[in-house]
Write a protein that holds these residues in place. Structure first.
Motif, PDB file in Angstrom:
ATOM      1  N   GLN A 118      14.207   1.265  18.160  1.00  0.00           N
ATOM      2  CA  GLN A 118      13.420   2.411  18.615  1.00  0.00           C
ATOM      3  C   GLN A 118      11.962   2.051  18.909  1.00  0.00           C
ATOM      4  O   GLN A 118      11.248   2.845  19.507  1.00  0.00           O
ATOM      5  N   ARG A 119      11.549   0.882  18.476  1.00  0.00           N
ATOM      6  CA  ARG A 119      10.159   0.482  18.699  1.00  0.00           C
ATOM      7  C   ARG A 119      10.002  -0.060  20.118  1.00  0.00           C
ATOM      8  O   ARG A 119      10.676  -1.010  20.513  1.00  0.00           O
ATOM      9  N   ILE A 120       9.088   0.532  20.856  1.00  0.00           N
ATOM     10  CA  ILE A 120       8.800   0.142  22.227  1.00  0.00           C
ATOM     11  C   ILE A 120       7.378  -0.421  22.272  1.00  0.00           C
ATOM     12  O   ILE A 120       6.420   0.266  21.898  1.00  0.00           O
ATOM     13  N   ASN A 121       7.269  -1.673  22.697  1.00  0.00           N
ATOM     14  CA  ASN A 121       5.962  -2.315  22.830  1.00  0.00           C
ATOM     15  C   ASN A 121       5.535  -2.227  24.290  1.00  0.00           C
ATOM     16  O   ASN A 121       6.129  -2.873  25.152  1.00  0.00           O
ATOM     17  N   MET A 122       4.508  -1.436  24.538  1.00  0.00           N
ATOM     18  CA  MET A 122       4.049  -1.225  25.912  1.00  0.00           C
ATOM     19  C   MET A 122       2.819  -2.075  26.182  1.00  0.00           C
ATOM     20  O   MET A 122       1.936  -2.217  25.330  1.00  0.00           O
ATOM     21  N   TYR A 123       2.763  -2.643  27.399  1.00  0.00           N
ATOM     22  CA  TYR A 123       1.632  -3.461  27.802  1.00  0.00           C
ATOM     23  C   TYR A 123       1.092  -2.972  29.145  1.00  0.00           C
ATOM     24  O   TYR A 123       1.854  -2.645  30.059  1.00  0.00           O
ATOM     25  N   LYS A 124      -0.220  -2.952  29.219  1.00  0.00           N
ATOM     26  CA  LYS A 124      -0.928  -2.570  30.441  1.00  0.00           C
ATOM     27  C   LYS A 124      -1.797  -3.742  30.866  1.00  0.00           C
ATOM     28  O   LYS A 124      -2.570  -4.285  30.057  1.00  0.00           O
ATOM     29  N   TYR A 125      -1.639  -4.153  32.114  1.00  0.00           N
ATOM     30  CA  TYR A 125      -2.419  -5.255  32.669  1.00  0.00           C
ATOM     31  C   TYR A 125      -3.390  -4.700  33.704  1.00  0.00           C
ATOM     32  O   TYR A 125      -2.968  -4.200  34.748  1.00  0.00           O
ATOM     33  N   ASP A 126      -4.677  -4.791  33.409  1.00  0.00           N
ATOM     34  CA  ASP A 126      -5.699  -4.455  34.383  1.00  0.00           C
ATOM     35  C   ASP A 126      -6.100  -5.727  35.144  1.00  0.00           C
ATOM     36  O   ASP A 126      -5.544  -6.803  34.904  1.00  0.00           O
ATOM     37  N   CYS A 127      -7.040  -5.609  36.058  1.00  0.00           N
ATOM     38  CA  CYS A 127      -7.460  -6.764  36.859  1.00  0.00           C
ATOM     39  C   CYS A 127      -7.897  -7.914  35.955  1.00  0.00           C
ATOM     40  O   CYS A 127      -8.671  -7.715  35.008  1.00  0.00           O
TER      41      CYS A 127
END
Length: 234
Positions: A118-127
């Motif tokens: 159930q654990r979701i590791n979310m990643y956001k990549y900016d410039c």
């Protein structure tokens, strides 16, 4: 730049309508990748545009930061933003139903579990954000306790495959941001981010694990990707 920040939160998310009831996943297509005979493939059209956009909006409300809860990487390896959360809605169950036909029924003699962690590791990549070459760690399953107040480990099943679920792609304006999978001879396979695409490969400390990197994002459109662990019985 490395290090670990105590008390970085893992969020519990409940009663958020993520599943797009009108979505028909019959167009899902599997593509096998040539990575030294290791398990590596992607499946397209796993989630709808509405589901992807809902996940982006949800995690932006939770808030991204440079720390990842309980995870420490060497300086300069993970240069992106993160938010980790536990999904207690029907979304992960529906996602597993869609993907089960494409997943190995057994790995190392161990049977596929009937659930994702159930654990979701979310990643956001900016410039200029990048996740340099690494191998993903393996983990027990995690779920919420009965009161939805604590994260509980379930150690009778263990992860063997990473799923990278792309929530947007080049068609949305991302520049760069590919995932590069390395072969032993240092050549590589490139996977482009595409909304609704799920990339799978072996992880953990075994010889079958896939060395990979999240290539630098170079434009002004942020890239969003969810890491979800595929579980097998011990």
């Amino acid at each position: 730049m490395g290090g670990w920040i105590p008390d970085t939160p893992v969020y519990a998310v409940q009663d958020v309508p993520i599943v797009d009831a009108g979505y028909n996943p019959e167009g899902m297509v599997k593509t096998v990748l040539d990575v030294d005979d290791k398990i590596a493939f992607y499946v397209d059209n796993v989630i709808s545009e509405t589901e992807a956009n809902t996940l982006i909006a949800l995690t932006e409300r939770l808030g991204y930061n440079s720390a990842a809860p309980g995870i420490q990487t060497p300086p300069g390896m993970r240069m992106n933003k993160s938010v980790h959360w536990l999904d207690d809605s029907e979304f992960l169950s529906v996602l597993f139903q869609r993907l089960q036909p494409f997943l190995p029924a057994q790995l190392d003699g161990q049977a596929l579990a009937s659930m994702f962690s159930q654990r979701i590791n979310m990643y956001k990549y900016d410039c200029n954000d990048v996740f340099n070459r690494h191998i993903d760690g393996d983990w027990p399953a995690y779920h919420l306790d009965e009161k939805s107040q604590r994260m509980v480990e379930q150690r009778n099943i263990w992860s063997k495959l990473t799923m990278l679920l792309y929530l947007n792609g080049h068609e949305d304006g991302i520049e760069g941001g590919q995932t590069r999978l390395y072969r032993a001879d240092k050549t590589s396979v490139i996977v482009n981010p595409q909304k609704g695409r799920a990339l799978f490969f072996r992880h953990g400390h075994g010889v079958d694990s896939v060395l990979h990197e999240g290539v630098t994002v170079t434009g002004t459109t942020s890239k969003y990707v969810a890491r979800i662990n595929v579980m097998y019985h011990l």
